[in-house]
Design an enzyme around this catalytic site. Structure first.
Site, PDB file in Angstrom:
ATOM      1  N   HIS A   1      -9.507   8.377   1.999  1.00  0.00           N
ATOM      2  CA  HIS A   1     -10.186   7.462   3.098  1.00  0.00           C
ATOM      3  C   HIS A   1      -9.631   6.796   4.147  1.00  0.00           C
ATOM      4  CE1 HIS A   1      -9.372   4.531   0.063  1.00  0.00           C
ATOM      5  NE2 HIS A   1     -10.231   3.733   0.786  1.00  0.00           N
TER       6      HIS A   1
ATOM      7  N   HIS B   1      -9.184   3.652   5.172  1.00  0.00           N
ATOM      8  CA  HIS B   1      -8.659   2.259   5.139  1.00  0.00           C
ATOM      9  C   HIS B   1      -7.030   2.150   5.311  1.00  0.00           C
ATOM     10  CE1 HIS B   1     -12.346   0.413   2.958  1.00  0.00           C
ATOM     11  NE2 HIS B   1     -12.457   0.362   4.326  1.00  0.00           N
TER      12      HIS B   1
ATOM     13  N   ASP C   1      -4.647   0.495   3.959  1.00  0.00           N
ATOM     14  CA  ASP C   1      -3.711   0.815   2.797  1.00  0.00           C
ATOM     15  C   ASP C   1      -3.486   1.999   2.200  1.00  0.00           C
ATOM     16  OD1 ASP C   1      -6.354   0.058   2.000  1.00  0.00           O
ATOM     17  OD2 ASP C   1      -5.910  -0.238  -0.186  1.00  0.00           O
ATOM     18  N   HIS C   2      -4.418   2.873   2.891  1.00  0.00           N
ATOM     19  CA  HIS C   2      -4.015   4.366   2.164  1.00  0.00           C
ATOM     20  C   HIS C   2      -3.443   5.306   3.298  1.00  0.00           C
ATOM     21  CE1 HIS C   2      -6.446   3.525  -1.344  1.00  0.00           C
ATOM     22  NE2 HIS C   2      -6.760   2.568  -0.589  1.00  0.00           N
TER      23      HIS C   2
ATOM     24  N   HIS D   1     -17.563   3.430  -1.503  1.00  0.00           N
ATOM     25  CA  HIS D   1     -16.540   2.246  -0.678  1.00  0.00           C
ATOM     26  C   HIS D   1     -16.462   2.621   0.714  1.00  0.00           C
ATOM     27  CE1 HIS D   1     -12.838  -0.010  -0.795  1.00  0.00           C
ATOM     28  NE2 HIS D   1     -12.288   1.060  -0.049  1.00  0.00           N
TER      29      HIS D   1
ATOM     30  N   ASP E   1     -10.435   4.720  -4.245  1.00  0.00           N
ATOM     31  CA  ASP E   1     -11.025   3.550  -4.220  1.00  0.00           C
ATOM     32  C   ASP E   1     -12.597   4.052  -4.536  1.00  0.00           C
ATOM     33  OD1 ASP E   1      -8.801   2.574  -3.535  1.00  0.00           O
ATOM     34  OD2 ASP E   1      -9.324   1.626  -1.758  1.00  0.00           O
TER      35      ASP E   1
ATOM     36  N   HIS F   1      -5.614   1.864  -6.704  1.00  0.00           N
ATOM     37  CA  HIS F   1      -4.761   0.132  -7.140  1.00  0.00           C
ATOM     38  C   HIS F   1      -4.356  -0.064  -8.401  1.00  0.00           C
ATOM     39  CE1 HIS F   1      -5.553  -0.982  -2.929  1.00  0.00           C
ATOM     40  NE2 HIS F   1      -6.402  -0.143  -2.798  1.00  0.00           N
TER      41      HIS F   1
HETATM   42 FE    FE Z   1      -7.731   0.451  -1.154  1.00  0.00          FE
HETATM   43 ZN    ZN Z   2     -10.137   1.236   0.248  1.00  0.00          ZN
END
Ligand code: FE
Ligand code: ZN
Length: 255
Positions: A56, A58, A60-61, A114, A133, A171
């Site tokens: 996805h 975001h 942080d990915h 999410h 996530d 995570h």
């Molecule tokens: Fe994340």
């Molecule tokens: Zn995420």
């Protein structure tokens, strides 16, 4: 030969995963929170990165995607629905897509909730499932874009896979997720023993992922919303599963 799996801690509490097919030498990374630890793990195994699979959009990915592509020439695969907000894709995926890493075919599972475009990657032969996530160890991702009905449907698709499937999530939130789960099922013996194992792993500085799907079915409250005990625990003994799911997710947001 099943794919080899390596868990790569990134940033403060993210995980990327490497999968490697020894027969062909192909190696994929699932998500790229940052390039350094992923390049380090590739180097340590003397593996050459061939594919970058994105779950996805975001930050942080995906923050490491461009650097990894530039340094390795790997192909980038992600959701067709999110091409407008993902790094440039070499292959845009939906649930009808299949692709392979080495000799092993992967399936794409749409898991909105999410984010709307979130996808999971399933490798049936190696029994690996990359959920980021969506389904997480002991929990699920926050509903940033989707609604409870969507996330519930998404998790139900994952819950139907073979119970010995290894769930690789995005995570290290397991301890907090299980503390919350214990507020709903304080007497669930499998939850009590899992919580102790997770505390011991964290004390040793070890990841609490991946996790067999069966463990999630036994302890993850979001996969247990059909159970009378869970419905009663949130004061909704007669409610439908989605209503119970929404209540549990809302309680966790404030936990
Ligand atoms: Fe994340
Ligand atoms: Zn995420």
């Amino acid at each position: 030969m099943p794919l080899e799996l390596v868990t790569v801690p990134c940033l403060a509490d993210n995980y990327a995963y490497l999968i490697h097919d020894a027969d062909t030498g192909q190696t994929a990374v699932i998500d790229a929170p940052e390039p350094g630890p992923i390049l380090g793990a590739l180097n340590a195994h003397q593996w050459r990165l061939t594919d970058i699979l994105i779950t996805h959009h975001h930050d942080d990915h995906i923050q490491g995607v461009d650097t990894l592509r530039a340094q390795t020439g790997a192909m980038v695969l992600g959701a067709a629905a999110d091409t407008h907000r993902l790094p440039r894709l070499d292959l845009a995926l939906d649930e009808a897509s299949s692709f392979s890493v080495g000799r092993e075919f992967a399936r794409v599972i749409a898991v909105p909730g999410h984010t709307i475009g979130h996808i999971a990657f399933h490798f049936p032969e190696s029994r690996l499932l990359f959920t980021a996530d969506s389904l997480m160890a002991g929990g699920c991702g926050r509903l940033f874009e989707g609604i409870a009905q969507q996330m519930h449907n998404s998790l139900q698709k994952l819950a139907a896979l073979p119970p010995d499937t290894l769930v690789c999530s995005g995570h290290e939130y397991t301890a907090s997720n299980l503390r919350f789960a214990a507020t709903l099922e304080p007497d669930n013996p499998k939850l009590i023993s899992r919580s102790a194992e997770v505390a011991a792993s964290r004390a040793r500085g070890q990841p609490t992922v991946p996790v067999p799907l069966q463990v999630e079915l036994d302890t993850n409250p979001y996969l247990r919303v059909h159970l009378p005990a869970i419905k009663a625990a949130v004061g909704l003994p007669d409610a439908d599963d989605v209503t119970v799911f929404a209540e549990i997710r809302a309680r966790k947001d404030k936990f």
